[in-house]
Write an enzyme that holds these catalytic residues in place. Structure first.
Site: not given
Length: 264
Positions: A51, A146, A166, A207
């Site tokens: 998007h 982040c 991070r 992750h």
């Protein structure tokens, strides 16, 4: 965007299961780097439709120094809704740190304006850095940064950017972050009279959330398509003058969108 799929595959094969703040659980690796030649195309993921409207408006919102979601809501962007309070405020998040970092003597430092001035005065500086990670204010932020710090580098008339992230939500967040900082690099390069070089993404805790594994596996079955290109309005000469209408994504073809829940 083979680099992105390689990261996803690496985490699926080698990730360690870890508990996390959201209670969802993640499969994680520590430390990964991807490099994107901005002359070879705009690095927007093609193995699922992204998007772009949200990416552009979020970046413009950061550059305004805003920390209230009113601008985003006005433009139909909901990516920050889950973290805002009842007034739409997020605390001293990205925009505040970029444009109004509080100094001990009461001043506020506009890191972006300082960066642009330094780029023109001393493009070889090793201090072309903007940080959103302010330890003194972390507890006041709805969500600590982040993507915490980025640095620009000039060589042979080309501007490159490296981001340190991070915490990297590979399925939902990272495609946005890559495109956002690649776009910022194109914008800064145009204003500074430079050509775009590389965007380098460096991740810390990389992750996949436990409830994104099926979606990741589906994405890994898809072949990347040719990258699009991004055209900027050449009339814009000041970084803070860019508007949504000044960007045109050309030749974007992507596989269908893959829905996944956001971990809050």
């Amino acid at each position: 965007m083979k680099q992105y799929l390689d990261l996803m595959r690496h985490v699926r094969e080698h990730g360690t299961f870890k508990s996390d703040r959201t209670g969802t659980g993640t499969y994680s690796v520590f430390g990964h780097q991807m490099r994107f030649d901005l002359a070879a195309g705009f690095p927007l993921v093609t193995t699922k439709k992204c998007h772009l409207k949200s990416i552009v408006h979020e970046l413009l919102w950061f550059l305004k120094g805003s920390t209230n979601i009113a601008y985003l809501k006005e433009h139909g962007v909901s990516i920050w809704d889950e973290w805002a309070d009842e007034n739409g405020d997020l605390g001293p998040v990205y925009g505040y740190q970029w444009r109004s970092w509080p100094a001990p003597d009461g001043r506020h430092i506009d890191q972006i304006a300082n960066l642009m001035a330094m780029l023109k005065k001393n493009p070889d500086s090793r201090r072309l850095i903007v940080s959103a990670w302010n330890p003194a204010l972390i507890d006041e932020m709805a969500l600590p940064p982040c993507h915490a710090l980025f640095q620009f580098y000039v060589a042979d008339g080309k501007l490159s950017c490296q981001l340190y992230q991070r915490s990297a939500d590979i399925f939902l967040g990272v495609p946005f972050n890559i495109a956002s900082y690649a776009l910022l690099t194109l914008m800064v390069a145009q204003v500074a009279g430079l050509q775009p070089g590389e965007f380098i993404w460096t991740g810390g805790d990389c992750h996949l959330y436990a409830n994104h594994l099926e979606q990741a596996d589906l994405q890994l079955t898809r072949e990347p398509l040719p990258l699009p290109s991004m055209k900027l309005n050449p009339e814009v000469k000041d970084l803070f003058d860019f508007r949504f209408e000044d960007f045109e994504l050309v030749g974007y073809e992507a596989h269908p969108h893959i829905k996944a829940p956001v971990a809050v």
